[in-house]
Design an enzyme around this catalytic site. Structure first.
Site, short mmCIF file in Angstrom:
data_model
loop_
_atom_site.label_atom_id
_atom_site.label_comp_id
_atom_site.label_asym_id
_atom_site.label_seq_id
_atom_site.Cartn_x
_atom_site.Cartn_y
_atom_site.Cartn_z
N ARG A 49 0.85 -1.19 0.00
CA ARG A 49 0.00 0.00 0.00
C ARG A 49 0.89 1.25 0.00
NH1 ARG A 49 -1.42 1.63 4.62
NH2 ARG A 49 -2.30 -0.30 5.40
N TYR A 101 -17.04 17.30 -14.82
CA TYR A 101 -17.31 15.87 -14.98
C TYR A 101 -18.31 15.46 -13.89
CZ TYR A 101 -16.58 10.85 -14.64
OH TYR A 101 -16.78 9.50 -14.59
N ASP A 173 -7.65 19.25 -13.73
CA ASP A 173 -7.98 17.91 -14.22
C ASP A 173 -7.60 17.91 -15.71
OD1 ASP A 173 -9.22 15.71 -15.39
OD2 ASP A 173 -10.98 15.81 -14.09
N LYS A 198 -8.64 6.98 -19.03
CA LYS A 198 -8.98 7.52 -20.34
C LYS A 198 -7.75 7.50 -21.26
CE LYS A 198 -12.73 8.16 -17.96
NZ LYS A 198 -13.08 9.43 -17.31
C1 LIG Z 1 -13.54 9.85 -16.03
C2 LIG Z 1 -13.19 11.18 -15.49
C3 LIG Z 1 -12.95 11.37 -14.12
C4 LIG Z 1 -13.11 10.26 -13.11
O1 LIG Z 1 -12.15 9.26 -13.30
P1 LIG Z 1 -12.42 7.70 -12.98
O2 LIG Z 1 -11.15 7.06 -13.42
O3 LIG Z 1 -13.63 7.28 -13.76
O4 LIG Z 1 -12.65 7.60 -11.50
C5 LIG Z 1 -12.59 12.63 -13.70
N1 LIG Z 1 -12.48 13.67 -14.56
C6 LIG Z 1 -12.71 13.52 -15.88
C7 LIG Z 1 -12.58 14.70 -16.77
C8 LIG Z 1 -13.07 12.28 -16.39
O5 LIG Z 1 -13.32 12.15 -17.69
#
Ligand SMILES: *Cc1c(COP(=O)(O)O)cnc(C)c1O
Length: 386
Positions: A49, A101, A173, A198
């Site tokens: 961890r 998001y 982000d 992504k």
């Molecule tokens: C998918 C996404 C998230 C969340 O991420 P997860 O891996 O699904 O927890 C946060 N911000 C954006 C812009 C996203 O597309």
């Protein structure tokens, strides 16, 4: 090696052959614990961890790609955001973008609001909108750009200036852009977050989050939270993400080329009302995008004429190469309906204020042949009446 170009860094940044046998890819250290020769004497890892060599290799690669110093990998993007919010205390205030998001919005308003954090969701296209909400309790500015799904572009350098003036932590982000298109730390942000699920992973085969920072004290606090709260990713996923990163630049180049072709095709189509893609000259923030990003990304959103909900749903059902699915950023093209899928957790009135109408479709344009993608859109559009 500091001066490596981005397209070299995706492959070599922060990476060395593994210490044990020189394997070029880090082994998947599928273990929970590490032998010690005497209490506290070990080879750098004690419990998985707190640290795992495969995850560590990924964390170094992430830091390198974002021009940061410290990287942290989590079990999901939301787990990474959760760790950032744990820097705060009850009464602290956060200013963020309105078209967030959906999952981030839910984490902010349904979890952290209950712990006494106050969120102000504002339109960040005007700097004055942000300044109006700054109080002595403002601790964090959280920005997505391009935003999801309307692909607004927010001027990161401008917000960094405001954040610095008021000594507020500035987090970006960077999921939609990836470091291939923009590097927020270079523009003055303190922290970059990714849903590595992504584009970074890029193959729709893992769920993962990441943070990158430059400041050592901030990194230490985040490593403490990562270990203390425990939302780490496993070594298998860390390996897959590292494998994905190595082609990030090649994939992104093709994502951008295909998205351009798709956006231009949709933009001239009579059954379509608005097309959202920052590369179009008609896009409200096109000039900021040109200055801030290397290219315009692989996400394209559009609305069907007359806000025709039934036609939008029919079109989604008719698509053959574009798969109707949540998520984005993989090699395969996906289509989604933000109002009922990614953004369903946002109340309808609030959603529509952000431009997310019921006839909006969001495309994650993949790296297939562009003529096949356009032919697929063509046949699906042909099948609808508006
Ligand atoms: C998918 C996404 C998230 C969340 O991420 P997860 O891996 O699904 O927890 C946060 N911000 C954006 C812009 C996203 O597309």
């Amino acid at each position: 090696m500091k001066r490596m170009k981005f397209n070299t860094k995706t492959i070599h940044g922060g990476q060395e052959p593994d210490a044990a046998y020189g394997s070029v890819m880090p082994p998947i250290y599928q273990t929970s614990t590490f032998a010690q020769s005497s209490p506290g004497v070990h080879k750098g890892f004690e419990y998985a961890r707190s640290g795992n060599p495969t995850r560590h290799a990924l964390e170094k690669a992430l830091a390198s790609l974002e021009n940061g110093t410290f990287g942290l990998a989590f079990g999901s993007g939301l787990a990474a955001i959760d760790a950032v919010l744990k820097l705060l205390k009850p009464g602290d205030e956060v200013i963020s973008t309105r078209d967030l998001y959906g999952g981030t919005y839910r984490l902010f308003t349904k979890i952290f609001e209950d712990f006494g954090i106050v969120f102000h969701l504002v339109d960040m296209n005007e700097a004055s909108n942000i300044e109006a909400f700054i109080t002595p309790k403002t601790r964090l500015i959280w920005v997505e750009t391009p935003t999801n799904p309307t692909l607004n572009i927010i001027d990161l350098a401008l917000i960094a200036t405001i954040a610095k003036q008021h000594k507020i932590l500035f987090a970006v982000d960077n999921t939609f852009a990836t470091p291939y298109l923009q590097q927020p730390l270079d523009l003055g942000a303190d922290l970059v977050m990714h849903s590595a699920t992504k584009y970074l992973g890029g193959h729709s085969d893992l769920v993962m989050g990441a943070l990158v920072v430059k400041d050592e004290a901030l990194a230490k606090r985040l490593y403490f939270i990562q270990n203390a709260s425990g939302a780490i990713c496993g070594p298998q996923d860390a390996f897959l993400a590292l494998r994905g990163l190595k082609t990030l630049h090649v994939r992104m180049q093709r994502h951008c080329e295909n998205a351009k072709a798709v956006a231009e095709y949709l933009n001239q189509h009579l059954k379509i009302d608005k097309v959202y893609w920052p590369g179009l000259e008609s896009h409200a923030n096109h000039e900021i995008a040109k200055g801030q990003m290397k290219d315009f990304g692989g996400m394209v959103s559009f609305t069907i004429k007359g806000n025709n909900y039934e036609a939008a749903i029919k079109m989604l059902e008719q698509l053959k190469i574009f798969t109707l699915a949540e998520s984005l950023g993989g090699v395969e093209s996906l289509a989604g309906h933000p109002a009922s899928m990614t953004h369903a957790s946002i109340p309808k009135a609030e959603r529509e204020r952000a431009g997310i109408v019921d006839a909006m479709i969001r495309l994650s344009v993949g790296i297939e042949d562009e003529t096949d993608l356009i032919a697929d859109l063509e046949q699906a559009l042909h099948s609808i009446a508006v």
